[in-house]
Design a protein around this motif. Structure first.
Motif, PDB file in Angstrom:
ATOM      1  N   GLU A   1       1.897   3.166   3.540  1.00  0.00           N
ATOM      2  CA  GLU A   1       2.949   4.163   3.735  1.00  0.00           C
ATOM      3  C   GLU A   1       2.411   5.437   4.385  1.00  0.00           C
ATOM      4  O   GLU A   1       3.028   5.957   5.340  1.00  0.00           O
ATOM      5  CB  GLU A   1       3.618   4.477   2.388  1.00  0.00           C
TER       6      GLU A   1
ATOM      7  N   ARG B   1       3.661   6.720   8.110  1.00  0.00           N
ATOM      8  CA  ARG B   1       4.282   8.051   8.088  1.00  0.00           C
ATOM      9  C   ARG B   1       3.555   8.996   9.036  1.00  0.00           C
ATOM     10  O   ARG B   1       4.184   9.793   9.750  1.00  0.00           O
ATOM     11  CB  ARG B   1       4.221   8.582   6.654  1.00  0.00           C
TER      12      ARG B   1
ATOM     13  N   THR C   1      10.363   3.064   8.609  1.00  0.00           N
ATOM     14  CA  THR C   1       9.411   3.937   9.314  1.00  0.00           C
ATOM     15  C   THR C   1       8.920   3.254  10.583  1.00  0.00           C
ATOM     16  O   THR C   1       8.833   3.881  11.650  1.00  0.00           O
ATOM     17  CB  THR C   1       8.210   4.271   8.406  1.00  0.00           C
TER      18      THR C   1
ATOM     19  N   ARG D   1       8.719  10.123  -3.139  1.00  0.00           N
ATOM     20  CA  ARG D   1       7.644   9.530  -2.342  1.00  0.00           C
ATOM     21  C   ARG D   1       6.553   8.923  -3.221  1.00  0.00           C
ATOM     22  O   ARG D   1       5.907   7.947  -2.849  1.00  0.00           O
ATOM     23  CB  ARG D   1       7.033  10.596  -1.418  1.00  0.00           C
TER      24      ARG D   1
END
Length: 852
Positions: free
Chosen positions: A467, A471, A533, A573
């Motif tokens: 992640e 990101r 994403t 998150r």
């Protein structure tokens, strides 16, 4: 042939119990049985009125503890003795007999140190209460031992027992005693160990229980003493002071108080980060800095005071490491983790970004990714992009610094997202180093897609950096810096072409599965975050936009977004990126929201970003040209909304006045109206509220009026307007401030939300009604004693659903309250509602329950 007793002793010996231990066990129980034993919900207790018997018991416990080993602790004889040992020593401590206190307190420390926490947890309360009450004992050795034992207990306390322990600590007024002890350290020339244990214990309490912080950060004399003590060069004193400051800084108000003397505090903090200090001092300095800069406001204050030294210290600590036989020492890894955590202040705007680039942060980050080989870094400079990718694959997954990768990607993403438009890496260093860093991030991005696919197929794999890497690439693509944005798009396209398979179909299939309505096919939140994403990044690349569109990307994303609005999935998150949690995560209070930029609606945000890119790509191709009339009509509608007014004053403003009177509004720069009021844009109210929209279109006198009177108090009106503009409902006071409000003050905090519940129902604001309702219920869940007053407020405003919920909270207490004066203010109908709820509660639980 051996006797049966010989066989038993041999069996005991094989399990760590020998004849000596058994003898001492017998002597222990002989001494214990000289007292009176009883049991309650806290476990067994022993009572001894004779001083000599107390001494005998404590010495017997001491001798028994000295005889047992780690192996014998698992024997049933020892396990069954723990409750009696704790109960006896706790009872002797509670007697506060000066003749036995020193020995008993030392044995208490030995108990906590030697017996595993899992065995002690059920009996902690028998020790905590007497130990707490002895923290101010006149003999310092006793007070120090009691603080030391409590420090050990709280260090190992499970969250399940926190509430019970806090009730004990409140009863014994521990926080007040510890504050006085800390204040007395410098004035009474007490031992360093005394301050260390007292300050450490106070910091542990402040860390675990936010309500304790208010009485500490409001003590002016304490801060005056700490200002002097923090200059002490002793390392143990430095650590204790910084731990105490860190715990206070978990409270936003505490941080503000600490930063009143910002320069002195920041200097102590920066000095502690010097690499010449012991690791323990550096660690506490890093944690203090993290706590002080938990929010953008705190970070801004400290950066203004000491930007360059802090950044240099962070970069130095992130750089000073070396491998020994291919391994990294544990203390070095701890320093690196905490330094990387602190470097996440790059998520806030400020001058510190310039200093990070100037200090060579790109070189430091690249070294943390590809390891310690200077040869590898130098050899990459002369290679083509394709050759760099091949070379990097050789070292990418073999380094021992893998646990640091999530922080590296977050730091890189935050730095690139906060650049100026004209930023160019060559301004502060080597352009090639930065480009290699981007290549590594893009390679990790591709790996993140593969990782999410393997997880969905049930394969175990390392996913901690997935992640953060995806990101970081997204943040680079949308960086304000034209150089970074174009370079990231170019490199990602090349990496995908060389290394990436066709993952577009898989990514879109994840969204289709989510919006299909088939519960068994819905992918995990982690997989959805990676898919969205990744699609947002793919959709930003001209080379891949058409490919995504051909796979039905626009329709699939549109369907997913529609599904999300019907089934909103709100994510923190930390649920998909565990590295953002620290040792103080979830322990803060009185801080403004410090969520990351995507908030809790990251799935919606990333979906909209991807969809917008695809629609723009289609539009450039002329596919939507036949819908230009629809767009023009939409613009005309907006203009009509904005200019549909027939009054003078600020264009497009409606004036909202609260129904209840208040102080005059002398500070309005837009008009001279003296009554408290707010100017609100009509274009904001029009789409947000059906009631007001109907009012504006009605043609009645109110539709042309400059002023609308809103039937709520001023505090309610302020919250209402905030909700109209932001979609967020301002929350009441929280943290240690809330915990220290009186009952009446808490009710005043809640009253606006009850009012807004009523107004929202009348104005057809369902979302606002639901938010207010949930907020009130969440507070009643922890403050049930407020329910009676809330019932009265809600009934006066015809909020019967809220009345019923408050009655549910009162139902266990009905039989206790019905004969008290608490119900005097309620009419018979409301009392009957509570009684009915009590009957239902009793039926569900099979009996009547009363709470005092």
């Amino acid at each position: 042939m051996r006797s049966s007793s010989s066989s038993k002793q041999a069996a005991d010996n094989s399990r760590g119990i020998n004849g000596h231990i058994l003898t001492l066990h017998q002597r222990l129980y002989h001494a214990l049985n000289l007292g009176t034993r009883c049991c309650d919900d806290k476990g067994p207790k022993w009572y001894y009125s004779d001083i000599e018997i107390q001494r005998l018991v404590v010495r017997s416990v001491d001798a028994f503890l000295d005889s047992i080993s780690a192996e014998s602790l698992q024997h049933q004889v020892v396990k069954e003795s723990v409750g009696d040992i704790v109960g006896a020593v706790g009872s002797i401590l509670a007697s506060k007999s000066e003749a036995t206190m020193r020995l008993a307190s030392d044995v208490a420390v030995k108990i906590v140190r030697m017996i595993p926490s899992s065995m002690l947890q059920p009996h902690f309360s028998n020790l905590i209460h007497p130990l707490s009450s002895l923290l101010s004992f006149r003999e310092l050795r006793v007070a120090i031992s009691c603080a030391s034992a409590l420090n050990l207990i709280l260090s190992n306390l499970t969250s399940k027992r926190e509430k019970k322990v806090w009730e004990i600590l409140k009863t014994t007024k521990v926080v007040g005693d510890l504050v006085e002890n800390v204040k007395g350290y410098s004035t009474e020339n007490k031992a360093t160990e005394y301050f260390q244990e007292m300050a450490s214990l106070l910091s542990k309490i402040l860390w675990r229980w936010p309500p304790s912080r208010f009485h500490v950060w409001t003590d002016k004399k304490l801060f005056s003493i700490l200002d002097t003590v923090k200059l002490n060069p002793d390392c143990s004193i430095k650590i204790a002071v910084m731990q105490l400051f860190s715990a206070l800084a978990l409270c936003g108000n505490g941080t503000n108080k600490l930063l009143e003397d910002g320069e002195g505090l920041v200097k102590i903090m920066v000095d502690s980060l010097d690499s010449s200090n012991p690791y323990s001092v550096q660690i506490e300095g890093l944690r203090l800095a993290q706590c002080l800069m938990t929010s953008e406001q705190g970070c801004s204050k400290i950066i203004k005071l000491s930007c360059d030294p802090i950044v240099k210290a962070i970069i130095t600590l992130m750089s000073k490491w070396s491998l020994d036989a291919g391994k990294l020492a544990k203390d070095q890894m701890s320093i690196l983790v905490e330094a990387c955590r602190l470097a996440l202040i790059t998520r806030w705007e400020g001058d510190h970004h310039f200093y990070f680039w100037k200090a060579g942060v790109d070189r430091v980050l690249l070294r943390l990714i590809i390891g310690n080989s200077d040869t590898t870094q130098q050899s990459l400079h002369s290679l083509s992009l394709q050759e760099q990718i091949v070379k990097l694959e050789e070292v990418f997954d073999t380094d021992v610094l893998l646990p640091l990768r999530p922080y590296v990607w977050d730091i890189l993403g935050c730095l690139t997202a906060n650049c100026m438009e004209d930023f160019f890496p060559k301004m502060h260093g080597n352009e090639t180093v930065f480009n290699v860093l981007v290549v590594c991030a893009c390679m990790a991005f591709v790996d993140s897609i593969l990782t999410s696919r393997q997880i969905s197929q049930g394969n175990a794999c390392h996913s901690s950096e997935s992640e953060p890497a995806s990101r970081a690439v997204l943040m680079m693509i949308y960086s304000p810096s034209k150089y970074i944005s174009s370079k990231a798009r170019f490199i990602l396209s090349e990496v995908l072409a060389l290394k990436g398979k066709d993952y577009v179909g898989y990514l879109l299939d994840s969204l289709k599965a989510a919006s299909s309505g088939n519960k068994f096919g819905i992918p995990s939140n982690f997989r959805l975050v990676i898919s969205l994403t990744s699609l947002a990044c793919y959709s930003a690349l001209p080379k891949y936009q058409k490919h995504v569109i051909q796979h039905g990307g626009i329709n699939i994303l549109s369907s997913f977004i529609s599904w999300w609005f019907d089934n909103p999935v709100h994510l923190n998150r930390s649920s998909v990126a565990p590295h953002v949690q620290s040792h103080f995560s979830g322990r803060t209070c009185c801080w403004p929201s410090s969520e990351d930029w995507e908030g809790e609606d990251m799935l919606l945000l990333f979906g909209l970003v991807a969809l917008a890119e695809l629609i723009n790509a289609e539009d450039r191709c002329g596919i939507f040209q036949n819908q230009m009339e629809l767009r023009a009509a939409f613009i005309r509608d907006l203009q009509e909304i904005c200019i549909n007014n027939s009054y003078s004053g600020p264009r497009w403003d409606i004036i909202l006045e609260a129904e209840t009177s208040g102080p005059s509004n002398q500070d309005c720069s837009s008009c001279s109206i003296s009554v408290l009021h707010l100017h609100v844009h009509k274009v904001i109210l029009w789409p947000s509220c059906e009631y007001l929209r109907a009012l504006f279109q009605s043609g009645m006198q109110e539709s042309h009026s400059l002023t609308i009177k809103v039937p709520v108090c001023w505090d309610s009106l302020v919250k209402l307007v905030s909700w109209f503009y932001s979609g967020e409902l301002p929350r009441p006071i929280s943290g240690c401030l809330w915990d220290n409000l009186s009952k009446e003050e808490k009710l005043r905090e809640l009253e606006p939300y009850v009012e807004l519940c009523s107004l929202a129902q009348f104005w057809l604001l369902e979302d606002l009604h639901e938010k207010c309702f949930r907020l009130i219920v969440s507070i009643l869940d922890s403050c049930q004693y407020l329910s009676i007053k809330i019932i009265q407020m809600a009934a006066n405003l015809n909020q019967w659903k809220l009345v019923e919920v408050a009655a549910e909270y009162l139902s266990p207490m009905y039989h206790h309250l019905r004969n008290s004066s608490e119900f005097d203010a309620l009419d018979e109908h409301l009392i009957e509602i509570i009684r009915a709820a009590s009957v239902q509660f009793s039926q569900r639980n099979g009996h009547l329950v009363t709470l005092t």
